[in-house]
Design a protein around this motif. Structure first.
Motif, mmCIF file in Angstrom:
data_model
loop_
_atom_site.group_PDB
_atom_site.id
_atom_site.type_symbol
_atom_site.label_atom_id
_atom_site.label_comp_id
_atom_site.label_asym_id
_atom_site.label_seq_id
_atom_site.Cartn_x
_atom_site.Cartn_y
_atom_site.Cartn_z
ATOM 1 N N TRP A 23 -29.656 -25.696 -3.960
ATOM 2 C CA TRP A 23 -30.278 -25.231 -2.708
ATOM 3 C C TRP A 23 -31.780 -25.474 -2.658
ATOM 4 C CZ3 TRP A 23 -33.740 -20.939 -2.361
ATOM 5 C CH2 TRP A 23 -34.157 -20.666 -1.042
ATOM 6 N N ASP A 28 -27.758 -24.918 8.859
ATOM 7 C CA ASP A 28 -29.138 -24.510 8.599
ATOM 8 C C ASP A 28 -29.197 -23.062 8.120
ATOM 9 O OD1 ASP A 28 -28.701 -23.064 10.879
ATOM 10 O OD2 ASP A 28 -30.105 -24.171 12.112
ATOM 11 N N TRP A 29 -28.037 -22.418 8.018
ATOM 12 C CA TRP A 29 -27.990 -21.046 7.486
ATOM 13 C C TRP A 29 -26.638 -20.812 6.829
ATOM 14 C CZ3 TRP A 29 -25.300 -16.585 7.274
ATOM 15 C CH2 TRP A 29 -25.986 -15.413 6.937
ATOM 16 N N PHE A 38 -24.618 -20.529 17.304
ATOM 17 C CA PHE A 38 -23.823 -20.627 16.082
ATOM 18 C C PHE A 38 -24.697 -20.176 14.926
ATOM 19 C CE2 PHE A 38 -22.341 -23.450 12.487
ATOM 20 C CZ PHE A 38 -21.309 -22.601 12.112
ATOM 21 N N GLY A 39 -24.287 -19.119 14.272
ATOM 22 C CA GLY A 39 -25.124 -18.519 13.240
ATOM 23 C C GLY A 39 -25.087 -19.250 11.920
ATOM 24 N N ALA A 68 -20.584 -25.870 15.984
ATOM 25 C CA ALA A 68 -21.933 -26.405 15.775
ATOM 26 C C ALA A 68 -22.392 -27.263 16.939
ATOM 27 C CB ALA A 68 -21.966 -27.210 14.473
ATOM 28 N N HIS A 125 -29.541 -15.846 15.521
ATOM 29 C CA HIS A 125 -30.496 -16.818 16.020
ATOM 30 C C HIS A 125 -29.808 -17.798 16.969
ATOM 31 C CE1 HIS A 125 -28.613 -19.120 12.830
ATOM 32 N NE2 HIS A 125 -29.099 -20.192 13.365
ATOM 33 N N ARG A 176 -33.120 -28.318 -0.997
ATOM 34 C CA ARG A 176 -32.667 -28.360 0.408
ATOM 35 C C ARG A 176 -33.208 -27.168 1.207
ATOM 36 N NH1 ARG A 176 -28.993 -30.468 -2.949
ATOM 37 N NH2 ARG A 176 -27.796 -32.290 -2.252
ATOM 38 N N ALA A 177 -34.085 -26.403 0.585
ATOM 39 C CA ALA A 177 -34.512 -25.140 1.197
ATOM 40 C C ALA A 177 -35.252 -25.333 2.508
ATOM 41 C CB ALA A 177 -35.370 -24.349 0.220
ATOM 42 N N SER A 178 -35.835 -26.504 2.712
ATOM 43 C CA SER A 178 -36.567 -26.725 3.963
ATOM 44 C C SER A 178 -35.636 -26.806 5.153
ATOM 45 C CB SER A 178 -37.388 -28.015 3.883
ATOM 46 O OG SER A 178 -38.426 -27.853 2.953
ATOM 47 N N ARG A 189 -39.899 -18.432 6.520
ATOM 48 C CA ARG A 189 -38.700 -17.781 7.081
ATOM 49 C C ARG A 189 -38.697 -16.295 6.753
ATOM 50 N NH1 ARG A 189 -35.613 -22.744 5.825
ATOM 51 N NH2 ARG A 189 -34.940 -21.860 3.859
ATOM 52 N N SER A 202 -41.421 -23.338 3.210
ATOM 53 C CA SER A 202 -40.401 -23.101 4.243
ATOM 54 C C SER A 202 -39.746 -21.750 4.045
ATOM 55 C CB SER A 202 -39.314 -24.190 4.180
ATOM 56 O OG SER A 202 -39.868 -25.448 4.430
ATOM 57 N N SER A 251 -32.065 -25.807 4.940
ATOM 58 C CA SER A 251 -30.948 -24.863 4.900
ATOM 59 C C SER A 251 -31.412 -23.535 4.327
ATOM 60 C CB SER A 251 -29.802 -25.409 4.038
ATOM 61 O OG SER A 251 -29.199 -26.524 4.638
ATOM 62 N N SER A 252 -31.193 -22.506 5.091
ATOM 63 C CA SER A 252 -31.540 -21.161 4.645
ATOM 64 C C SER A 252 -30.346 -20.543 3.928
ATOM 65 C CB SER A 252 -31.914 -20.328 5.874
ATOM 66 O OG SER A 252 -32.129 -18.989 5.517
ATOM 67 N N CYS A 253 -30.592 -19.991 2.742
ATOM 68 C CA CYS A 253 -29.544 -19.250 2.026
ATOM 69 C C CYS A 253 -30.029 -17.816 1.863
ATOM 70 C CB CYS A 253 -29.254 -19.871 0.659
ATOM 71 S SG CYS A 253 -28.048 -18.908 -0.286
ATOM 72 N N ARG A 254 -29.370 -16.908 2.542
ATOM 73 C CA ARG A 254 -29.882 -15.539 2.607
ATOM 74 C C ARG A 254 -29.973 -14.871 1.243
ATOM 75 N NH1 ARG A 254 -26.979 -11.508 6.584
ATOM 76 N NH2 ARG A 254 -25.240 -12.178 5.305
#
Lengths: 382, 74
Positions: free
Chosen positions: A223, A187-188, A160-161, A154, B66, A226-228, B35, B31, A230-233
């Motif tokens: 989540w 963040d992902w 870093f994905g 990080a 990314h 925290r979505a702003s 995305r 957000s 951290s992205s959770c696919r």
């Protein structure tokens, strides 16, 4: 394309689709991919796209370097492989990624990733209790070392994905999300349903399935606030489907065949996870090389895969959730006796989390609008 | 994306319009929508489906391709 550059692993995850589901093809594969095979992969792409004008928009090619554990190839060989891909595919917009368990990562590895523009993503199921199914080959837990190396990535890796976790039904999904978002500042990240077919379900499946749903519900509830950051696919794919758009994962809303896989010996296969489908012949008989792409796509195994992805069972087609889950991951629908003509083994989990997300978003929208309305009223009174 | 299907307090499915006004009041949802739209736009620009790029699946599923500027190009 998934490129298996090493066929062995230095962890012994008890749920691994590659080593623990009855398929032992890996034992007969070369441990590492040779430079010749890497060159054959490049030739396959070049021949496939030969004659296409890229002067205005280069074709994007994404190679995901996988294993086993890909870093087991060693630093020198990894450099050589990356150089072959960078040179051999220089006419394209090449994205190189590596999915690693991060146990071997150090500063020198990160320098290599940075030098060759490799995006790094790590497999980790969460904090130690959630990650308990990922010991090393001697049975020792791996979490502490991996977390240390994630922090190193990080701070030092240019690309870093993030982290991909397999759901541990015995863990709390909320704790996993808080750990990823608050402690690792990711963040992902992504959460994956464990791989099972109907022929290999755990004995206490009803309880496991219920726990999996609870995990996901807790994870979503943790989540969303925290979505702003951290992205959770998984959840974003679900929301994308709820918007009438598309999913970004095969376990939800899959509408086609995701990728092809190249084994360490150059063998082409349609989807490496189908190795959990005992009795299903996934072999294409093709190897990477000029012209192989077209031939591979006409292979019976590939065509079967393409056809089976969208051919849902009658149970699915009657279900109110089918537009969102689309039967889940195709391998999770497999049974030796009738192939893929079944709902997902995770059917109740998928239905439950879809409804939970719909309700959670409903509450979020409702509460936010009410709060805004009350604020406006308060402002008006002043 | 124009609308989102949610459930109201009674569990009834409701389609809500994703208006700028609504998204302004629900920043977390905003957000997420941003995305998702970025991923879709990127896929369209490159003529890729999401599933073919960056070519990952399952444990290694379509990695976030990314960089540090948080571009989430897939």
């Amino acid at each position: 394309m998934i490129v298996k550059i090493h066929s062995r692993c230095n962890l012994a995850c008890d749920y691994c689709y590659m080593y623990t589901k009855g398929d032992d093809d890996w034992k007969h594969l070369p441990k590492r991919m040779s430079l010749d095979v890497a060159n054959d992969i490049c030739a396959m792409y070049r021949s496939h796209y030969a004659g296409i004008d890229q002067s205005e928009n280069r074709i994007r090619i994404s190679l995901g370097l996988h294993g086993g554990e890909p870093l087991l190839v060693g630093k020198q060989h990894f450099r050589r492989l990356a150089a072959v891909f960078r040179t051999g595919l220089s006419e394209f917009d090449l994205r190189l990624t590596v999915q690693t368990n991060a146990t071997l990562v150090d500063e020198e590895w990160i320098d290599i990733f940075n030098s060759y523009g490799v995006t790094v993503a790590v497999s980790l199921d969460g904090p130690a209790n959630a990650n308990a199914h990922r010991p090393d080959l001697k049975g020792a837990e791996s979490t502490e070392k991996v977390i240390r190396n994630i922090k190193l990535l990080a701070t030092s890796a240019r690309q870093f994905g993030g982290v991909i976790a397999v759901i541990n039904p015995d863990a709390n999904g909320g704790d996993v999300v808080r750990f990823f978002s608050d402690e690792l500042n990711l963040d992902w990240f992504d959460l994956l349903l464990p791989d099972h077919t109907y022929d290999q379900l755990p004995g206490n499946w009803d309880a496991v399935s219920a726990n999996t749903l609870e995990y996901l519900k807790d994870a979503f509830d943790a989540w969303l606030p925290r979505a702003s950051r951290s992205s959770c696919r998984f959840f974003e794919s679900l929301i994308s489907m709820l918007c009438g758009s598309e999913s970004f994962v095969d376990s939800l809303g899959s509408s086609g065949l995701a990728h092809i896989t190249v084994e360490t010996d150059g063998t082409l296969e349609p989807n490496d996870v189908t190795r959990i489908c005992n009795g299903f012949d996934r072999k294409t008989g093709m190897k990477a090389g000029a012209g192989a792409w077209k031939l591979m796509k006409s292979a019976p195994a590939y065509q079967t895969m393409v056809n089976e992805v969208g051919a849902l069972s009658s149970t699915c087609t009657r279900c109110e959730h089918v537009k969102i889950c689309r039967g889940g991951h195709m391998t999770h629908r497999y049974r030796l006796s009738n192939g893929f003509d079944n709902p997902s083994v995770h059917c109740s989990t998928l239905a439950g989390i879809i409804e939970h997300v719909q309700r959670g978003l409903g509450m979020l929208v409702s509460n936010s609008l009410n709060a805004a309305r009350n604020q406006n009223i308060a402002v008006a009174r002043h | 994306m124009k609308s989102l299907t949610i459930r109201d307090d009674n569990g009834t499915l409701v389609k809500v319009d994703l208006t700028p006004e609504l998204l302004k009041e629900v920043p977390n949802l905003n957000s997420v929508i941003e995305r998702i739209e970025a991923i879709r736009g990127n896929a369209q620009n490159y003529g890729n489906s999401y599933e073919r790029s960056p070519g990952h699946d399952r444990y290694h599923d379509r990695l976030p391709d990314h960089n540090k500027n948080h571009s989430r190009s897939t």
